[in-house]
Design an enzyme around this catalytic site. Structure first.
Site, PDB file in Angstrom:
ATOM      1  N   CYS A   1     -21.317 -67.926  79.927  1.00  0.00           N
ATOM      2  CA  CYS A   1     -19.881 -68.177  80.017  1.00  0.00           C
ATOM      3  C   CYS A   1     -19.612 -69.672  80.169  1.00  0.00           C
ATOM      4  O   CYS A   1     -18.471 -70.084  80.358  1.00  0.00           O
ATOM      5  CB  CYS A   1     -19.269 -67.400  81.186  1.00  0.00           C
ATOM      6  SG  CYS A   1     -19.923 -67.886  82.788  1.00  0.00           S
TER       7      CYS A   1
ATOM      8  N   ASP B   1     -27.960 -62.984  81.503  1.00  0.00           N
ATOM      9  CA  ASP B   1     -26.543 -63.311  81.606  1.00  0.00           C
ATOM     10  C   ASP B   1     -26.361 -63.966  82.973  1.00  0.00           C
ATOM     11  O   ASP B   1     -25.883 -63.346  83.917  1.00  0.00           O
ATOM     12  CB  ASP B   1     -25.693 -62.043  81.470  1.00  0.00           C
ATOM     13  CG  ASP B   1     -24.202 -62.341  81.409  1.00  0.00           C
ATOM     14  OD1 ASP B   1     -23.817 -63.525  81.481  1.00  0.00           O
ATOM     15  OD2 ASP B   1     -23.424 -61.386  81.295  1.00  0.00           O
TER      16      ASP B   1
END
Length: 87
Positions: A44, A16
């Site tokens: 993201c 991540d």
């Protein structure tokens, strides 16, 4: 993160990364580790995911991808991609 990849031979990775995506050193380590069979990439920023995937696509194929709208009524979106080793 680089230290873990240098010292271990994982068969599954879960990343991540920050909005900027993976740095060159991490990409190089991922490509070198032949033990990695599955790579779960949470992002993201779909643009940096696409850039990073292009760099590792010689070693991994896209198995599944799921978009998640964690922030409704904004332009932000998360994605979770499951990549599988080609070898």
């Amino acid at each position: 993160m680089e230290v873990v990849l240098v010292n271990e031979d994982p068969d599954v990775l879960l990343f991540d990364p920050p909005r900027e995506g993976l740095n060159k050193e991490v990409v190089d380590l991922i490509l070198q580790k032949k033990s990695i069979q599955h790579f779960i990439y949470i992002s993201c920023n779909p643009a940096t995911f696409a850039r990073d995937f292009a760099k590792i696509s010689s070693r991994f194929t896209l198995h599944t991808i799921q978009l998640i709208d964690l922030f409704p009524q904004t332009a932000h979106i998360e994605l979770v991609a499951v990549l599988k080793s080609l070898s």
